[in-house]
Design an enzyme around this catalytic site. Structure first.
Site, PDB file in Angstrom:
ATOM      1  N   HIS A 106       0.784  78.691  68.419  1.00 50.21           N
ATOM      2  CA  HIS A 106      -0.010  78.344  69.966  1.00 50.21           C
ATOM      3  C   HIS A 106       1.258  78.630  70.872  1.00 50.21           C
ATOM      4  O   HIS A 106       2.452  78.698  70.755  1.00 50.21           O
ATOM      5  CB  HIS A 106      -0.294  76.763  69.810  1.00 50.21           C
ATOM      6  N   CYS A 147      -1.638  81.329  75.081  1.00 47.04           N
ATOM      7  CA  CYS A 147      -1.283  80.994  76.615  1.00 47.04           C
ATOM      8  C   CYS A 147       0.130  81.543  77.032  1.00 47.04           C
ATOM      9  O   CYS A 147       0.751  81.418  76.294  1.00 47.04           O
ATOM     10  CB  CYS A 147      -1.553  79.360  76.745  1.00 47.04           C
TER      11      CYS A 147
END
Ligand SMILES: *[C@@H]1O[C@H](CO)[C@@H](O)[C@H](O)[C@H]1NC(C)=O
Ligand SMILES: *[C@@H]1O[C@H](CO)[C@@H](O)[C@H](O)[C@H]1NC(C)=O
Ligand SMILES: *[C@@H]1O[C@H](CO)[C@@H](O)[C@H](O)[C@H]1NC(C)=O
Length: 389
Positions: A106, A147
């Site tokens: 992530h 992200c």
């Protein structure tokens, strides 16, 4: 000498290589594709990876030179709707055709989170330079979806034959797309889906990386798609990195009715909300509502903890407000990496799904480091807030 392309996509990484002597059609291409995460709510990253696999497979990269790294929990996940066969098409394709090892990740500023460790921008940079010095590639191309993915590449040198495009700039989220009512999860990530659908539809022997970048940037309207490194490389054809020049028929895709564009960090909660709206079962609804409440409580707890840490470090309300609202660019990598590791070890381990939201607070540590606050002071504040001493 070896010519190599790296694709990081959907929290995923791919590498393809081929010898320089016959860059058009001979030699070896290697593709490594890494799924970013695990859990049914992150299904989309693994779907992205399988989509990427299909593209390079179809374009002539031999299977034994494609390495797919993904967390092996989709095919027999308990959240998988019983109406679907236990091995659905995606998982089946991946299990049967992709050689696999297991990984996930992530994004956050300057890092990609993997199961037990994180890939920090400093280490990625070190690896790229090592490969450059040891002539492990002639050219490399990255596609990164995560992200704040721009933060992994915004320092990239322009003289080491590397070109990168990212889903987002260093300061913003990337987006999930295509919510599926049956599977009750998102099926793709907006930037990855856009470049992969482009790769599906275009003749990759004619399209350049630059053309693809422009199309994808235009279509990815929820974040700023960026490019870094040596941009001259983008005048090369996509086929030179995503295939071996085999004549692959462009695919025409069915029209899409709804996109369901959702910021990646909001995905777990958005799924719970949709499940709540979809159920007619009172006890099921109660269960979901309780999960939503717990999720929000943890999120708030993490936010409050970071706020306390920043308050102790700065000792000023004014400065605290500033630190919690700025989105500074990392330059002090050592401070940031130490602070992030300490936060992970003593406050919230974001490798646990329940604390994944901690990644969204790391920007404050970037700001503290850039603000010149000493790392010891940051450690002490974390000790007080997270360890109570
Ligand atoms: C990347 O690594 C190279 C070689 O070690 C170094 O010269 C450069 O400063 C590094 N860049 C960043 C942003 O860390
Ligand atoms: C960038 O790549 C092009 C094409 O490979 C090459 O000719 C040029 O020298 C590279 N630029 C730098 C600064 O290395
Ligand atoms: C982005 O593009 C999609 C598909 O073209 C469209 O449905 C959506 O409304 C757009 N969103 C924004 C924020 O412009």
């Amino acid at each position: 000498m070896i010519l190599k392309a790296v694709l990081l996509l959907g929290c995923a990484l791919g590498i393809s290589t081929f010898p320089m002597e016959e860059p058009e059609d001979g030699g070896k291409h290697w593709v490594v594709i890494v799924a970013g995460s695990n859990g049914w709510y992150n299904y989309r990253h693994q779907a992205d990876v399988c989509h990427a696999y299909q593209i390079v497979h179809r374009n002539g990269i031999p299977d034994k030179q494609i390495i797919v790294m993904m967390y092996d929990d989709i095919a027999d996940n308990e959240d998988q709707p019983k109406a679907l066969s236990s091995i659905d098409l995606m998982a089946q394709m991946c299990m049967l055709e992709c050689p696999r090892t297991i990984q996930r990740s992530h994004g956050a500023p300057g890092l990609l989170a993997f199961p037990d460790d994180d890939l920090h921008v400093k280490d990625l940079n070190k690896t790229i330079w090592y490969m450059y010095h040891h002539k492990k590639y002639q050219k490399m191309v990255f596609y990164i979806e995560a992200c704040e993915s721009g933060s992994m590449m915004n320092h990239l040198a322009d003289n080491i034959n590397v070109y990168a495009t990212t889903a987002a700039n260093p300061k913003e989220s990337s987006y999930a797309c295509y919510y599926d009512d049956e599977r009750q999860t998102y099926l793709g990530d907006w930037y990855s889906v856009n470049w992969m659908e482009d790769s599906d539809m275009e003749d990759l022997r004619k399209e350049t990386l630059h053309k693809q970048f422009q199309l994808v940037k235009k279509r990815t309207n929820t974040s700023h798609v960026m490019q870094y490194g040596n941009r001259s490389i983008s005048s090369m054809k996509v086929m030179q990195f995503q295939g071996k020049g085999k004549k692959a028929m462009p695919i025409s895709l069915p029209p899409v009715e709804k996109y369901d564009l959702t910021p990646s960090p909001d995905v777990p909660f958005a799924i719970m909300k949709r499940k709540l709206m979809a159920t007619n079962d009172i006890s099921e609804a109660k269960k979901i509502a309780a999960q939503m409440k717990a999720y929000l409580e943890v999120k708030e707890f993490i936010q409050e903890s970071m706020q306390k840490i920043v308050t102790i470090v700065t000792g000023s309300t004014e400065q605290t407000k500033q630190i919690l609202s700025d989105r500074l660019t990392i330059s002090n990598y050592d401070c940031y990496q130490s602070a992030a590791n300490y936060f992970k070890a003593h406050c919230f381990n974001w490798h646990l799904p329940v604390y994944e939201y901690a990644l969204r607070q790391l920007y404050a540590l970037v700001n503290l480091c850039e603000g010149g606050y000493p790392i010891e002071r940051i450690f002490l504040a974390m000790n007080r807030v997270c360890l109570g001493n």
